[in-house]
Scaffold this active site. Sequence first.
Site, short mmCIF file in Angstrom:
data_model
loop_
_atom_site.label_atom_id
_atom_site.label_comp_id
_atom_site.label_asym_id
_atom_site.label_seq_id
_atom_site.Cartn_x
_atom_site.Cartn_y
_atom_site.Cartn_z
N GLU A 186 -12.24 -4.90 -4.05
CA GLU A 186 -12.86 -3.58 -3.83
C GLU A 186 -12.22 -2.49 -4.70
O GLU A 186 -12.78 -1.40 -4.84
CB GLU A 186 -12.75 -3.19 -2.35
CG GLU A 186 -13.64 -4.00 -1.40
CD GLU A 186 -13.15 -5.43 -1.18
OE1 GLU A 186 -11.92 -5.66 -1.19
OE2 GLU A 186 -14.00 -6.33 -1.04
N ASN A 187 -11.03 -2.77 -5.25
CA ASN A 187 -10.32 -1.73 -6.00
C ASN A 187 -11.00 -1.37 -7.33
O ASN A 187 -10.67 -0.34 -7.93
CB ASN A 187 -8.85 -2.12 -6.25
CG ASN A 187 -7.98 -2.03 -5.00
OD1 ASN A 187 -7.03 -2.81 -4.83
ND2 ASN A 187 -8.26 -1.10 -4.11
N ASP A 241 0.83 -1.21 0.00
CA ASP A 241 0.00 0.00 0.00
C ASP A 241 0.87 1.27 0.00
O ASP A 241 1.97 1.27 0.54
CB ASP A 241 -0.92 -0.03 1.23
CG ASP A 241 -2.06 0.96 1.11
OD1 ASP A 241 -2.38 1.38 -0.03
OD2 ASP A 241 -2.65 1.32 2.15
#
Length: 251
Positions: free
Chosen positions: A69-70, A22
């Site tokens: 979810e991206n 991330d």
Amino acid sequence: MQNVINNGGEANIPRHVAIIMDGNGRWAEAQGKPRIFGHRNGAEAVRRTVEAAAQRGIKFLTLFAFSSENWKRPKIEVAALMRLFSETLKKEAPRLKENNIKTVIVGDTSRFSETLQREIDEIQALTVDCTGMELRIAANYGGRWDIAMVTKALALKSAMGLIDPSSIDEETITSYLSVPENVDLLIRTGGEKRISNFLLWQVAYAEIYFSDVLWPDFDDAELAKGIDFFRSRERRFGMISEQLRDKDNAD
Ligand code: IPE
Ligand code: IPE
Ligand code: MG
């Protein structure tokens, strides 16, 4: 080219390391650049980290590249990520093969373009016989998706009479997951302290190392910090310290 795999000299190396990569967007934004610039540099960090992990004798490395979810991100970023994924697979395949790294893409790949699905098949076929580190790239992956897939598979098998429902236990579930190994060390870069639907079942007893380093800056030195952290922890698995000392003396 030098083969980087498994010099395996170090003691107490985590067998399975999983990384939530991330911070690409923030890394780019801090330099006044578009987010995709961060993702491109993130891909370089992936190559560095894969080779560093193999050299350190890690057996399984699972990298979170794109979550289920991206897809909710702006269309332009999703499209750029898909292009980068495709380019990286093509570019890195020969080097992975040369380094004896078995590469598998885990996640719901059916949502990817046909071209990308073909590239995924190609890299998997090219490295299928590799015997060194096993690299899993989690793409359109979600921990809940993984568990739901297992549930569906076991329910279908039970309905067809191929499996006795009363025989299903934790080991059965683990063995059906797309990543069928418990995680020893989970690393999350980028400063956030959450799991974001990564390997939910598999991290049950993982040691968790949160790093403030943004993913494009990740390197062997930061991996070493994660491993040192892992080594400094006492893994009790529900027991008490005294029992572990007794067990060590008995071994
Ligand atoms: C991780 O970096 C890469 C992906 C999720 C694809 P981010 O893109 O989430 O970077 P930040 O968190 O916005 O900095
Ligand atoms: C997690 O990062 C997913 C990947 C690294 C691929 P995100 O940036 O998507 O996580 P959230 O949204 O901050 O939880
Ligand atoms: Mg993020």
